[in-house]
Structure formats: C-alpha cells, structure tokens
Design a protein around this motif. Structure first.
Motif, mmCIF file in Angstrom:
data_model
loop_
_atom_site.group_PDB
_atom_site.id
_atom_site.type_symbol
_atom_site.label_atom_id
_atom_site.label_comp_id
_atom_site.label_asym_id
_atom_site.label_seq_id
_atom_site.Cartn_x
_atom_site.Cartn_y
_atom_site.Cartn_z
ATOM 1 N N VAL A 186 0.848 -1.184 0.000
ATOM 2 C CA VAL A 186 0.000 0.000 0.000
ATOM 3 C C VAL A 186 0.885 1.235 0.000
ATOM 4 O O VAL A 186 1.966 1.245 0.590
ATOM 5 N N THR A 187 0.418 2.257 -0.718
ATOM 6 C CA THR A 187 1.128 3.528 -0.738
ATOM 7 C C THR A 187 0.119 4.643 -0.511
ATOM 8 O O THR A 187 -1.084 4.485 -0.771
ATOM 9 N N GLU A 188 0.610 5.768 -0.046
ATOM 10 C CA GLU A 188 -0.253 6.939 0.013
ATOM 11 C C GLU A 188 -0.618 7.328 -1.417
ATOM 12 O O GLU A 188 0.202 7.177 -2.335
ATOM 13 N N PRO A 189 -1.821 7.808 -1.653
ATOM 14 C CA PRO A 189 -2.251 8.127 -3.012
ATOM 15 C C PRO A 189 -1.326 9.082 -3.763
ATOM 16 O O PRO A 189 -1.196 8.965 -4.982
ATOM 17 N N ASP A 190 -0.686 9.995 -3.074
ATOM 18 C CA ASP A 190 0.184 10.971 -3.735
ATOM 19 C C ASP A 190 1.644 10.524 -3.809
ATOM 20 O O ASP A 190 2.485 11.269 -4.311
ATOM 21 N N ASN A 191 1.954 9.332 -3.327
ATOM 22 C CA ASN A 191 3.337 8.862 -3.322
ATOM 23 C C ASN A 191 3.629 8.135 -4.641
ATOM 24 O O ASN A 191 3.702 6.912 -4.714
ATOM 25 N N HIS A 192 3.801 8.913 -5.683
ATOM 26 C CA HIS A 192 4.000 8.366 -7.024
ATOM 27 C C HIS A 192 5.329 7.617 -7.149
ATOM 28 O O HIS A 192 5.423 6.678 -7.945
ATOM 29 N N ALA A 193 6.332 8.008 -6.384
ATOM 30 C CA ALA A 193 7.622 7.306 -6.444
ATOM 31 C C ALA A 193 7.469 5.863 -5.945
ATOM 32 O O ALA A 193 7.971 4.925 -6.576
ATOM 33 N N SER A 194 6.759 5.666 -4.851
ATOM 34 C CA SER A 194 6.549 4.309 -4.340
ATOM 35 C C SER A 194 5.670 3.497 -5.278
ATOM 36 O O SER A 194 5.884 2.300 -5.469
ATOM 37 N N THR A 253 0.563 -5.442 -9.604
ATOM 38 C CA THR A 253 -0.680 -5.015 -10.240
ATOM 39 C C THR A 253 -1.379 -4.004 -9.344
ATOM 40 O O THR A 253 -1.589 -4.265 -8.157
ATOM 41 N N ALA A 254 -1.756 -2.875 -9.923
ATOM 42 C CA ALA A 254 -2.513 -1.864 -9.182
ATOM 43 C C ALA A 254 -3.954 -2.344 -9.044
ATOM 44 O O ALA A 254 -4.599 -2.693 -10.031
ATOM 45 N N LEU A 255 -4.445 -2.381 -7.803
ATOM 46 C CA LEU A 255 -5.804 -2.835 -7.532
ATOM 47 C C LEU A 255 -6.736 -1.691 -7.189
ATOM 48 O O LEU A 255 -7.904 -1.929 -6.880
ATOM 49 N N GLY A 256 -6.233 -0.454 -7.195
ATOM 50 C CA GLY A 256 -7.077 0.699 -6.890
ATOM 51 C C GLY A 256 -6.945 1.155 -5.448
ATOM 52 O O GLY A 256 -6.085 0.695 -4.700
ATOM 53 N N ARG A 257 -7.827 2.042 -5.092
ATOM 54 C CA ARG A 257 -7.798 2.611 -3.736
ATOM 55 C C ARG A 257 -8.534 1.728 -2.750
ATOM 56 O O ARG A 257 -9.489 1.044 -3.102
ATOM 57 N N THR A 258 -8.055 1.776 -1.515
ATOM 58 C CA THR A 258 -8.659 0.990 -0.444
ATOM 59 C C THR A 258 -8.557 1.757 0.868
ATOM 60 O O THR A 258 -7.671 2.590 1.041
ATOM 61 N N THR A 259 -9.483 1.462 1.755
ATOM 62 C CA THR A 259 -9.414 1.980 3.127
ATOM 63 C C THR A 259 -9.243 0.818 4.104
ATOM 64 O O THR A 259 -9.424 0.975 5.294
ATOM 65 N N ARG A 260 -8.871 -0.324 3.578
ATOM 66 C CA ARG A 260 -8.777 -1.541 4.377
ATOM 67 C C ARG A 260 -7.582 -1.559 5.326
ATOM 68 O O ARG A 260 -7.564 -2.312 6.296
ATOM 69 N N TYR A 261 -6.559 -0.773 5.048
ATOM 70 C CA TYR A 261 -5.325 -0.821 5.840
ATOM 71 C C TYR A 261 -5.002 0.546 6.435
ATOM 72 O O TYR A 261 -5.145 1.567 5.771
ATOM 73 N N TYR A 262 -4.545 0.539 7.660
ATOM 74 C CA TYR A 262 -4.016 1.733 8.337
ATOM 75 C C TYR A 262 -5.040 2.839 8.527
ATOM 76 O O TYR A 262 -4.679 3.991 8.732
ATOM 77 N N GLU A 269 -3.374 3.434 -2.027
ATOM 78 C CA GLU A 269 -3.356 2.710 -3.293
ATOM 79 C C GLU A 269 -2.842 1.315 -2.984
ATOM 80 O O GLU A 269 -1.836 1.152 -2.295
ATOM 81 N N LEU A 270 -3.539 0.304 -3.493
ATOM 82 C CA LEU A 270 -3.227 -1.091 -3.195
ATOM 83 C C LEU A 270 -2.595 -1.751 -4.433
ATOM 84 O O LEU A 270 -3.086 -1.595 -5.545
ATOM 85 N N PHE A 271 -1.519 -2.495 -4.196
ATOM 86 C CA PHE A 271 -0.831 -3.247 -5.244
ATOM 87 C C PHE A 271 -0.697 -4.690 -4.807
ATOM 88 O O PHE A 271 -0.596 -4.979 -3.610
ATOM 89 N N GLU A 272 -0.658 -5.598 -5.788
ATOM 90 C CA GLU A 272 -0.545 -7.028 -5.497
ATOM 91 C C GLU A 272 0.480 -7.654 -6.436
ATOM 92 O O GLU A 272 0.575 -7.294 -7.611
#
Length: 72
Positions: free
Chosen positions: A33-41, A51-60, A65-68
């Motif tokens: 997971v990355t902060e939405p504005d953390n484009h470097a990560s 794979t980008a899975l989109g935004r989530t509020t499931r963590y923290y 932004e969630l990646f798998e």
C-alpha cells in the motif's frame, strides 16, 4: 529514504529481495500500500511487476493505493 539516496534504485532492489524471500517461503501473494500521492513508491511497485488494484481503506485507517504481486 534520505533524499541523497533517492533515484538510485535502492528501494526497488530492496523490495525485489523482499518479494523473492516471501515467495521463496511459499507466500501466495504480496500486497503493498502507498499513500495516493506517493507516485515514487507506486512506480517502484510497477517496476516490480505489481498489479494496481485501486484505492482501499482496508489498511491503516486511511485511503491507500493497493498493489498485489503473485508468484511468477
């Protein structure tokens, strides 16, 4: 990372080692997971083939932004 170390590939190299270790231990997938504005990560995640899975509020308890990554 310290600003002087950014852009040198260290984050990608470290994350790649973590992925190899995780899959070597039999994990079926790795999430990032990355902060939405953390484009470097997010770019690191993409370089690693995640794979980008989109935004989530499931963590923290915040929007991320969630990646798998699945084993190759």
């Amino acid at each position: 990372m310290h600003p002087d170390a950014r852009g040198q590939g260290y984050a990608t190299e470290a994350a790649d080692a973590v992925l190899r270790d995780a899959f070597g231990r039999g994990l079926p997938r790795v999430l990032a997971v990355t902060e939405p504005d953390n484009h470097a990560s997010q770019a690191v995640c993409r370089r690693l083939g995640m794979t980008a899975l989109g935004r989530t509020t499931r963590y923290y308890d915040t929007i991320n932004e969630l990646f798998e990554k699945l084993p190759s």
